[in-house]
Design a protein around this motif. Structure first.
Motif, PDB file in Angstrom:
ATOM      1  N   LYS A  41      39.494  43.664 -15.759  1.00 52.28           N
ATOM      2  CA  LYS A  41      40.451  42.629 -15.358  1.00 52.28           C
ATOM      3  C   LYS A  41      40.540  41.546 -16.435  1.00 52.28           C
ATOM      4  O   LYS A  41      41.631  41.099 -16.784  1.00 52.28           O
ATOM      5  N   TRP A  42      39.376  41.136 -16.985  1.00 48.24           N
ATOM      6  CA  TRP A  42      39.385  40.119 -18.026  1.00 48.24           C
ATOM      7  C   TRP A  42      40.190  40.600 -19.233  1.00 48.24           C
ATOM      8  O   TRP A  42      41.015  39.859 -19.767  1.00 48.24           O
ATOM      9  N   TYR A  43      39.952  41.839 -19.665  1.00 44.56           N
ATOM     10  CA  TYR A  43      40.729  42.371 -20.786  1.00 44.56           C
ATOM     11  C   TYR A  43      42.220  42.361 -20.459  1.00 44.56           C
ATOM     12  O   TYR A  43      43.039  41.904 -21.257  1.00 44.56           O
ATOM     13  N   ASN A  44      42.578  42.864 -19.284  1.00 42.65           N
ATOM     14  CA  ASN A  44      44.001  42.925 -18.911  1.00 42.65           C
ATOM     15  C   ASN A  44      44.627  41.541 -18.810  1.00 42.65           C
ATOM     16  O   ASN A  44      45.768  41.343 -19.224  1.00 42.65           O
ATOM     17  N   ASP A  45      43.882  40.575 -18.287  1.00 38.14           N
ATOM     18  CA  ASP A  45      44.402  39.206 -18.164  1.00 38.14           C
ATOM     19  C   ASP A  45      44.580  38.530 -19.524  1.00 38.14           C
ATOM     20  O   ASP A  45      45.286  37.524 -19.632  1.00 38.14           O
ATOM     21  N   ASN A  46      43.942  39.061 -20.553  1.00 36.74           N
ATOM     22  CA  ASN A  46      43.967  38.439 -21.871  1.00 36.74           C
ATOM     23  C   ASN A  46      44.645  39.292 -22.944  1.00 36.74           C
ATOM     24  O   ASN A  46      44.355  39.156 -24.120  1.00 36.74           O
ATOM     25  N   GLY A  47      45.519  40.168 -22.530  1.00 34.43           N
ATOM     26  CA  GLY A  47      46.328  40.918 -23.486  1.00 34.43           C
ATOM     27  C   GLY A  47      45.937  42.370 -23.683  1.00 34.43           C
ATOM     28  O   GLY A  47      46.563  43.075 -24.462  1.00 34.43           O
ATOM     29  N   ARG A  49      42.518  45.406 -23.837  1.00 35.21           N
ATOM     30  CA  ARG A  49      41.302  45.657 -24.620  1.00 35.21           C
ATOM     31  C   ARG A  49      41.606  45.837 -26.107  1.00 35.21           C
ATOM     32  O   ARG A  49      40.955  45.243 -26.960  1.00 35.21           O
ATOM     33  N   ILE A  52      42.521  42.477 -27.762  1.00 36.64           N
ATOM     34  CA  ILE A  52      41.352  41.605 -27.929  1.00 36.64           C
ATOM     35  C   ILE A  52      40.474  42.102 -29.063  1.00 36.64           C
ATOM     36  O   ILE A  52      40.080  41.344 -29.952  1.00 36.64           O
ATOM     37  N   HIS A  56      40.669  39.671 -32.290  1.00 38.50           N
ATOM     38  CA  HIS A  56      39.660  38.620 -32.187  1.00 38.50           C
ATOM     39  C   HIS A  56      38.274  38.996 -32.718  1.00 38.50           C
ATOM     40  O   HIS A  56      37.498  38.116 -33.065  1.00 38.50           O
TER      41      HIS A  56
END
Length: 70
Positions: A41-47, A49, A52, A56
């Protein structure tokens, strides 16, 4: 893009009683569906995997350190 003063290095050391303990704990974490869901979910919410990782992260390493002092 990361630039000069915006770069951040993250360095973590984890200690385990044995390599077998490390493997067991790593397997347990990877099997934890709640944890896996939160990471995805964190990966999806931030653009995503791929975004990222390639935009980054400059380098990711997982190295085994051994005590040389007995």
């Amino acid at each position: 893009m990361m630039r000069g003063s915006e770069d951040v290095e993250v360095f973590a050391i984890w200690e385990y009683d044995s390599y077998g303990d490390y493997e067991r704990i790593e397997a347990d974490v990877r099997k934890d569906q709640g944890h896996v869901h939160n990471v995805l979910k964190w990966y999806n919410d931030n653009g995503g995997r791929e975004f990222i990782i390639y935009s980054h992260f400059l380098q990711v390493r997982n190295e085994k350190l051994e005590n040389t002092v007995f």
